[in-house]
Every structure is written in structure tokens, then in C-alpha cells.
Design an enzyme around this catalytic site. Structure first.
Site, PDB file in Angstrom:
ATOM      1  N   SER A 134       8.466  83.102  37.209  1.00 51.28           N
ATOM      2  CA  SER A 134      10.411  82.576  37.376  1.00 51.28           C
ATOM      3  C   SER A 134      10.536  82.014  38.374  1.00 51.28           C
ATOM      4  O   SER A 134       9.475  82.202  39.974  1.00 51.28           O
ATOM      5  CB  SER A 134      10.971  84.002  38.104  1.00 51.28           C
ATOM      6  OG  SER A 134      10.620  85.108  37.433  1.00 51.28           O
ATOM      7  N   CYS A 280      18.737  76.197  36.123  1.00 53.08           N
ATOM      8  CA  CYS A 280      18.110  75.567  37.514  1.00 53.08           C
ATOM      9  C   CYS A 280      17.953  74.957  38.547  1.00 53.08           C
ATOM     10  O   CYS A 280      18.840  74.820  40.052  1.00 53.08           O
ATOM     11  CB  CYS A 280      16.324  76.116  37.165  1.00 53.08           C
ATOM     12  SG  CYS A 280      15.466  76.283  35.751  1.00 53.08           S
TER      13      CYS A 280
HETATM   14  C1  UDX Z   1      15.330  71.356  34.830  1.00 52.28           C
HETATM   15  C2  UDX Z   1      14.052  71.042  35.103  1.00 52.28           C
HETATM   16  O1  UDX Z   1      13.879  69.496  34.573  1.00 52.28           O
HETATM   17  C3  UDX Z   1      12.820  71.563  34.522  1.00 52.28           C
HETATM   18  O2  UDX Z   1      11.757  71.035  35.250  1.00 52.28           O
HETATM   19  C4  UDX Z   1      13.069  72.980  35.003  1.00 52.28           C
HETATM   20  O3  UDX Z   1      12.091  73.637  34.764  1.00 52.28           O
HETATM   21  C5  UDX Z   1      14.300  73.425  35.294  1.00 52.28           C
HETATM   22  O4  UDX Z   1      15.208  72.709  34.964  1.00 52.28           O
HETATM   23  P1  UDX Z   1      16.717  72.082  32.595  1.00 52.28           P
HETATM   24  O5  UDX Z   1      17.855  72.221  33.270  1.00 52.28           O
HETATM   25  O6  UDX Z   1      16.408  72.813  31.156  1.00 52.28           O
HETATM   26  O7  UDX Z   1      15.653  72.203  33.147  1.00 52.28           O
HETATM   27  O8  UDX Z   1      16.906  70.834  31.821  1.00 52.28           O
HETATM   28  P2  UDX Z   1      17.100  69.069  32.681  1.00 52.28           P
HETATM   29  O9  UDX Z   1      17.275  68.315  31.037  1.00 52.28           O
HETATM   30  O10 UDX Z   1      16.597  68.541  33.590  1.00 52.28           O
HETATM   31  O11 UDX Z   1      18.514  68.489  32.538  1.00 52.28           O
HETATM   32  C6  UDX Z   1      19.279  69.665  33.879  1.00 52.28           C
HETATM   33  C7  UDX Z   1      21.208  69.286  33.619  1.00 52.28           C
HETATM   34  O12 UDX Z   1      21.135  67.722  33.957  1.00 52.28           O
HETATM   35  C8  UDX Z   1      21.839  68.741  31.967  1.00 52.28           C
HETATM   36  O13 UDX Z   1      23.131  69.389  32.855  1.00 52.28           O
HETATM   37  C9  UDX Z   1      21.756  67.052  31.872  1.00 52.28           C
HETATM   38  O14 UDX Z   1      23.463  66.964  31.011  1.00 52.28           O
HETATM   39  C10 UDX Z   1      21.715  66.828  33.381  1.00 52.28           C
HETATM   40  N1  UDX Z   1      21.365  66.000  33.595  1.00 52.28           N
HETATM   41  C11 UDX Z   1      19.520  65.237  33.120  1.00 52.28           C
HETATM   42  C12 UDX Z   1      21.751  64.398  33.888  1.00 52.28           C
HETATM   43  O15 UDX Z   1      23.227  64.222  34.004  1.00 52.28           O
HETATM   44  N2  UDX Z   1      21.393  63.541  33.586  1.00 52.28           N
HETATM   45  C13 UDX Z   1      20.594  62.279  33.325  1.00 52.28           C
HETATM   46  O16 UDX Z   1      19.679  61.290  33.553  1.00 52.28           O
HETATM   47  C14 UDX Z   1      19.385  63.729  32.837  1.00 52.28           C
END
Ligand code: UDX
Ligand code: ADP
Length: 468
Positions: A134, A280
Site C-alpha cells: 500500500s 493517490c
Molecule cells: C496514479 C499514478 O499514475 C500511479 O503510478 C500510482 O501508483 C497511483 O496514482 P492513477 O491515480 O490511477 O495513478 O491515475 P493517473 O493516470 O495517474 O491519473 C491521475 C489523475 O491525473 C486523473 O484525474 C487524470 O485525469 C489526471 N491527469 C493525468 C491529467 O489531468 N493530465 C495528465 O496529463 C495525466
């Protein structure tokens, strides 16, 4: 001496534990994996014959479950028995931000970690390797260590011996199986060579040696927080520039392209949007801020706090623009919301920017019609009930669940695109324009719709990060 891992127990069958164990089982047929959880209904969903009912939706997951479940992958509520027989135990329980008490709104609530450690301390037998999976605040391994060491005193110590490793998960929802099968890196933090080697041997079944890094425990814990903080920081950076683009006539996509082509910067995580969500990013940033404050590093803590502040500001900025464009009031006006999950390809709504934006608009008196292809009515209700203050004022608006884009657009003065779902790319604006009330507006906060096409049918358009 080499410790051979024949049985693994994973405590916690959630978004992290379930997919991670499924992939290990698929890659290591000789290891028996027991995933345990105290939540009976979650376990029965994992054991459901109908694979569309698995509790976690991830592309590729159900195929693996079909291959390995009942062969070397088992889901059950038998926590004690499976802890006792395990050579290695992964802790994959929830670690949300505390809602009350010391560190409320900032520190992680470690009660589930602590209770897992106590169970391990009580029921484990012989030499057991305990792996933190975690996302945790730095130094959590100390807490786990202390609880486990306490089992060496008193009766029934049973020759217990524990070693702790940190092995953070970097999977991103919606892409979890691919991230687990082809990770950029595997990080193993620990102090004991034998345990590190045992965990490394598991990953070597499908991952190249050069991608497996070993560090001390604290570097490993801190690397996870730092990686997520850097990713979140890039999003806040591009979002902050989107506001400046709107004022100056620049286009944030053009700026992002030009900036991202610098190989030192790179083009990933530069997509503008309504702000980051998910379980996260905010939690890890808050943990970073909290630990910096704890050690008296005020400047460092303020620096990372700003990444969260910009994220909150971006959401508020969007609600403000919608109200302003609709002649300064949305009281009694219908507004269609397209997308409620925190990103596309998941039904997860934790920390979704849509929650706060909807709350603002309802409090301004708007009548929302919310559509998301994967989020259920119950889930929307849970999220909105948490933030909406019970208000007796007549000013407050309302919301209702919509079954389709058309349903959300019916008699609406505005549509707001908040999640980048594939189907929003193909909206038929001719049909939609007829359903809306004129003068109508479309606000695209993800830059995914063919919004120029909408303007041909008389709809006013607003694109994030685009100066007109
Ligand atoms: C994230 C990390 O990527 C991952 O490595 C970690 O283990 C857990 O947290 P996750 O929360 O599943 O993963 O999604 P992610 O794709 O990282 O997107 C997070 C947020 O950022 C989303 O709301 C997404 O819409 C936003 N985002 C992402 C943007 O606004 N712009 C981007 O360019 C990328
Ligand atoms: P994540 O996204 O980190 O995987 P989830 O909330 O999806 O988080 O999953 C965590 C799981 O851990 C939950 O299903 C919860 O019931 C389980 N859990 C928490 N504490 C314990 C415990 N002491 N023993 C077994 N399972 C636990």
C-alpha cells in the site's frame, strides 16, 4: 541461505491487491497465492462465476482470473490460516487520509495497516517476509517492525522471525495489468539481503534484472511519494499555464506540445484538465506536506502544498467561468455534466474533480443532469452527499442522474465535459443542439470533443486553455 517462496498471502483484495496478485499468480505457477480480505462481499465478488461481476474493472484482469483462480490463486476471508501458512505476506490494505483527530485532512489513517501488522504478529509462523505494498507515509515500516517485534515476547512466540520490505505499487487504474506486466521499474526497499533476493526472484520470472532496483527502506517509501508528487506537479503546472493561455490568446495544447518535445521535459502528463483526482495523488502530496511539517521543513512543505492549491483552484476556476458565461447566474438553469469518474476507463470516483465542480454549481442554484458511462447512481449519490451541505436556502439547486448524453443535454443551457470518455469524442452536435435551450454553451475541460463542429450549430463554445 536462500528463502524459497512457496506460499504468498496478500492482505487486502482491493484495486492494488487483486490485480497485483493475479499477475504474480499468472507469471509464477508454482507459487500458491491466497488473497484475503475482511470484506465478505468483496471476496464473494472475486469468486463470482460471472467474471463481469469482479469488484475491480481492469482490461485484461478477467482473463487472468479465469486462468488462475482455483489453480494457484485463491480469494477468501480466512485471514488467520493463510497468514500462518505464508512464506511472504503482502500488505495491500486501504490507507485513506484521516477524517478527524491529529493530522485530520493531512495524515494517512494507518489503522488498517496496524491491524494487519497485529494479525501477522499473532498468527505468522517461523520466518516470514512482510512486504508493504500500500502507499504509505515514510517511516511506516518502523511501526510495522515494532508491532512484529513485540510478538517475540510473551508466550507462543513459535520461533517467529520477520523481515520487512517496501515494494511500492506504481500501477495506474485502467492500465493496471499492462503496468504490472511491463513496469518501468520494480522498487524493493529493505535491509536484509536474503529477503530482498526472495522477492526479486519472484519478479525475475517476467521482468528484466536491469529494471529491478533495490534501495534502503526509507528511500523506497519516499520514492513512491515523490514519483506521485512529481506527476501531480506536472498536471498543476500545465493547468496553471492554461489560465494564462486563456488571458493571453495562447493555446495550451500548442504550448504543451512545444514544451513536451524538449526531451529533457518529455510529453507525458502534460494534458490540461479540470485537475487531478484518484486515490493517490492528493493523499501522497498531503503525506509529503505532513512529513515536511513534522521535520520543520516549512519551505518544502509549502512548495508541495501549492501543487494541491493549484489543483483546487483549477476546479473552482471552471465553475466560476461557467457561471460567468451564463450571464452571471445559473439559478434554475439546467446544466448537463458529461463524466463523473476521475479519469476515463474506470468507475472509480475517489477525489474526482467532478465532485467539487458539481457541488459548486449546485450551490449556485444549477439543476444538474449528470451522465457517466460507468459510474452508478449510488456512487454519485455517495460522493455528492459527502460534500453537499444540507441547506435550507431556496438558492440551492439540485442534481439528477442521466442515462445518456442526450438525456443530460435535454433542455440544458450548458454542457460541461469533465472526463475524457471515448464516446464524448463522437458527439453528434446537430442532434444535441436541438435538445438544448438557446443560447446554449459547451465547456470542454479535457479538450476531447469536436467543439468547433458544435459552434456550427449555434452553440457557444469554451475550451480550457484557449484564448479567444
Ligand atoms: C496514479 C499514478 O499514475 C500511479 O503510478 C500510482 O501508483 C497511483 O496514482 P492513477 O491515480 O490511477 O495513478 O491515475 P493517473 O493516470 O495517474 O491519473 C491521475 C489523475 O491525473 C486523473 O484525474 C487524470 O485525469 C489526471 N491527469 C493525468 C491529467 O489531468 N493530465 C495528465 O496529463 C495525466
Ligand atoms: P487500494 O486502492 O489501496 O487497493 P481498496 O480500498 O480498494 O484500496 O482495498 C483495500 C482492501 O483492504 C479493502 O477491501 C479492505 O476490506 C481490506 N482490508 C483492510 N484492512 C484489512 C485487514 N485487517 N484484513 C484484511 N483485509 C483488510
Amino acid at each position: 541461505m536462500n528463502k524459497e517462496i512457496k506460499k504468498i498471502c496478500c492482505i487486502g483484495a482491493g484495486y492494488v491487491g487483486g490485480p497485483t496478485m493475479a499477475v504474480i499468480a499468472d507469471k509464477c505457477h508454482e507459487i500458491i497465492i491466497n488473497v484475503v480480505d475482511i470484506n465478505e462481499s468483496r471476496i464473494s465478488d472475486w469468486n463470482n462465476e460471472d467474471l463481469s461481476k469482479l469488484p475491480v474493472f481492469e482490461p485484461g484482469l478477467k482473463e487472468i482470473i479465469k486462468r488462475r483462480r482455483g489453480v494457484n490463486l485463491f480469494f477468501s476471508t480466512e485471514v488467520e490460516k493463510n497468514i500462518a501458512s505464508a512464506d511472504m505476506i503482502f500488505i495491500s490494505v486501504n490507507t485513506p487520509i484521516k477524517q478527524s483527530g491529529v493530522g485530520a485532512g493531512k495524515a494517512s489513517n494507518l489503522k488498517w495497516i496496524e491491524s494487519s501488522a497485529r494479525q501477522i504478529s499473532k498468527f505468522a509462523e517461523g520466518f516470514t517476509i512482510v512486504v508493504e505494498k500500500s502507499t504509505l507515509p515514510v517511516k511506516t515500516a518502523n511501526t510495522i517492525k515494532k508491532i512484529l517485534e513485540a510478538s517475540n515476547y510473551g508466550e507462543n512466540t513459535n520461533n517467529k522471525k520477520f523481515k520487512i520490505l517496501s515494494n511500492p505499487e506504481f500501477l495506474s487504474e485502467g492500465n493496471a495489468i499492462n503496468d504490472l506486466e511491463n513496469p518501468d521499474r520494480i522498487l524493493i526497499g529493505g535491509e536484509d539481503e536474503e529477503s530482498i533476493k526472495a522477492l526479486k526472484e519472484i519478479y525475475l520470472n517476467w521482468i528484466d534484472d536491469r529494471k529491478i532496483i533495490t534501495t534502503n527502506l526509507w528511500s523506497s517509501e519516499l520514492s513512491k511519494l515523490t514519483a506521485n508528487a512529481f506527476l501531480a506537479q506536472r498536471i498543476s503546472s500545465i493547468n496553471s499555464i492554461s489560465a494564462l493561455c486563456e488571458k493571453t490568446g495562447a493555446d495550451v495544447q500548442e504550448v504543451g506540445l512545444a514544451v513536451g518535445m524538449d526531451s529533457r521535459i518529455g510529453d507525458k502528463f502534460l494534458k490540461v484538465g479540470p485537475g487531478f483526482g484518484g486515490s493517490c495523488f492528493k493523499k501522497d502530496l498531503l503525506n509529503l506536506v505532513y512529513i515536511c511539517d513534522y521535520y520543520g521543513l516549512k519551505e518544502v512543505s509549502r512548495y508541495w502544498q501549492k501543487v494541491i492549491d493549484i489543483n483546487n483552484w483549477q476546479r473552482g476556476r471552471i465553475s466560476g467561468i461557467v457561471v460567468e458565461k451564463l450571464f452571471g447566474t445559473i439559478s434554475g438553469k439546467r446544466i448537463g455534466i458529461l463524466g463523473f469518474s476521475f479519469k476515463a476507463n474506470t468507475n472509480d470516483t475517489r477525489e474526482s474533480p467532478a465532485i467539487e465542480i458539481c457541488k459548486d454549481l449546485i450551490e449556485e442554484g444549477g439543476e444538474l443532469q449528470i451522465y457517466d458511462p460507468k459510474v452508478s447512481l449510488i456512487n454519485m449519490e455517495n460522493e455528492l452527499n459527502k460534500v453537499l451541505i444540507k441547506n435550507t436556502s431556496n438558492e440551492i439547486g439540485s442534481w439528477q442522474y442521466s442515462n445518456s448524453i442526450e438525456d443530460a443535454a435535454k433542455n440544458a443551457d450548458a454542457l460541461i465535459v469533465l472526463t475524457e470518455w471515448e464516446e464524448f469524442k463522437k458527439i453528434d452536435w446537430m442532434i444535441i443542439s436541438k435538445l438544448m435551450r438557446s443560447p446554449s454553451w459547451v465547456f470542454d475541460t479535457r479538450l476531447i470533443t469536436d467543439i468547433e463542429e458544435a459552434s456550427k450549430f449555434g452553440i457557444n463554445i469554451w475550451k480550457i486553455g484557449r484564448g479567444f
